[in-house]
Design an enzyme around this catalytic site. Structure first.
Site, PDB file in Angstrom:
ATOM      1  N   CYS A  39       0.819  -1.416   0.108  1.00 40.42           N
ATOM      2  CA  CYS A  39      -0.181   0.326  -0.188  1.00 40.42           C
ATOM      3  C   CYS A  39       0.618   1.095   0.059  1.00 40.42           C
ATOM      4  CB  CYS A  39      -0.993  -0.086   1.529  1.00 40.42           C
ATOM      5  SG  CYS A  39      -1.803  -1.436   0.658  1.00 40.42           S
TER       6      CYS A  39
ATOM      7  N   HIS B 256      -3.063   7.567   2.747  1.00 41.55           N
ATOM      8  CA  HIS B 256      -3.367   5.956   1.650  1.00 41.55           C
ATOM      9  C   HIS B 256      -4.750   6.087   2.528  1.00 41.55           C
ATOM     10  CE1 HIS B 256      -3.744   2.116   1.031  1.00 41.55           C
ATOM     11  NE2 HIS B 256      -3.954   1.558   2.307  1.00 41.55           N
TER      12      HIS B 256
ATOM     13  N   ASN C 165      -9.973   0.694  -0.115  1.00 39.47           N
ATOM     14  CA  ASN C 165      -9.099   0.604  -0.075  1.00 39.47           C
ATOM     15  C   ASN C 165      -8.543  -0.520  -1.781  1.00 39.47           C
ATOM     16  OD1 ASN C 165      -6.408  -0.028  -0.131  1.00 39.47           O
ATOM     17  ND2 ASN C 165      -6.245  -0.965   2.058  1.00 39.47           N
TER      18      ASN C 165
END
Length: 338
Positions: free
Chosen positions: A116, A257, A287
């Protein structure tokens, strides 16, 4: 010779058409909209459902939009980087597939993987390439088909992830007041037990056993990851602000993020930045791993003005984490209408 700085000169994005809502998920696993919304802030996520299409498809769509918006000659691209946790294949690289589909004749391409945190890390790499003077134009793409590694019988993880891609064009400038100013990137290496995919690599190659026991799906210990993410991202943002003499009032926007809305809000609170300066789209996309930061840029491009002070921050498996100070280089409202 004047110093070369690296700037983002355009953003393109792509999310699949299919919307997987909390209501639909509640018919698949024991969950409900209230449970998901209060814990992670997600209402829906996009899923690439077409058979035979992978991460490269979304990456290509995002890059194609980027090229159309900026009007840049594809033959002028020197390099193409794809950062992803879900490549089409172990090899060849997803970047090579995207390059071929786009018909880039004068570029080389490679994949970069940092979960990520991939976009944050690879932005620093691409900026260094530009600053070296050896490369003039680089396309950087964050893309992930997280639905391909999610177990949709596991309510703890299946509610979190979605699919998507976004691409940025990175070029050089002699203007020191815009572009990537500074980064603070770290890897602590403690994260393996808490966030991983058990099978599919050289330690545990695919077999009937690994498939039968669902070892090719993402595994996460949510509470531990949450705690590390809040602490590390907050500390990283504080450090990059300190290094650049920034106060909380100086920061125009934080682009974190998009992992969990509670993480993002906790980070903003810890660093003293007003919550309205937090750019989030997790409620619509979930996500999307390496795609989250550039997708947020794409979503909010019309809000960004030349000179805006942005803090980018991310956290991912490994554990990998960091923060970057970036000053926006163009009037996003004008570009978004192209």
């Amino acid at each position: 010779m004047a110093k070369i700085n690296a700037i983002i000169t355009g953003v393109g994005g792509y999310v699949p058409d299919y919307v997987l809502s909390n209501e639909e998920l509640s018919r698949m696993v024991d969950t409900n909209d209230e449970w998901i919304t209060t814990r992670v802030g997600i209402k829906e996520r996009r899923i690439l459902t077409e058979e035979g299409l992978g991460t490269s498809y979304m990456a290509r769509k995002a890059a194609k939009q980027l090229l159309q918006k900026t009007g840049v000659d594809p033959d002028s691209i020197d390099a193409l980087i794809v950062t992803s946790t879900t490549p089409d294949y172990k090899f060849p690289s997803t970047a090579s597939i995207v390059l071929g589909k786009l018909g880039l004749k004068n570029a080389f391409a490679f994949d970069f993987e940092a979960a990520c945190c991939g976009f944050l890390y690879s932005l620093d790499i691409a900026a260094s390439m530009i600053q070296s003077g050896r490369y003039k134009r680089i396309i950087l793409i964050g893309a992930d088909k997280m639905s391909s590694i999610v177990d949709y019988t596991d309510r703890a993880t299946c509610v979190l992830f979605g699919d998507g891609a976004a691409a940025v064009l990175i070029e050089g400038t002699e203007d020191e007041d815009v572009g990537l100013q500074n980064s603070f990137l770290r890897t602590d290496g403690k994260g393996l037990p808490f966030l991983h995919m058990k099978a599919g690599g050289s330690v545990c190659p695919p077999s009937r056993f690994t498939v039968d026991h669902k070892l090719h799906f993402l595994y996460q210990e949510g509470r531990t990851v949450f705690r590390y993410a809040v602490t590390d991202m907050s500390n990283d943002v504080k450090e990059v602000m300190k290094r650049n003499g920034l106060t909380a009032d100086d920061v125009d926007w934080i682009i974190p993020h998009q992992a969990n809305l509670r993480i993002e809000e906790a980070v903003a609170k810890r660093v003293g930045v007003a919550p309205e300066k937090l750019l989030v789209n997790i409620q619509r996309y979930g996500n999307t791993s390496a795609a989250t930061i550039p997708l947020t840029m794409w979503d909010y491009e019309n809000k960004l003005k030349r000179g805006d002070k942005l803090i980018l921050t991310a956290f991912g498996a490994g554990f990998v984490h960091g923060a970057s100070y970036y000053r926006w280089a163009y009037d996003g409202a004008k570009a978004a209408t192209k």
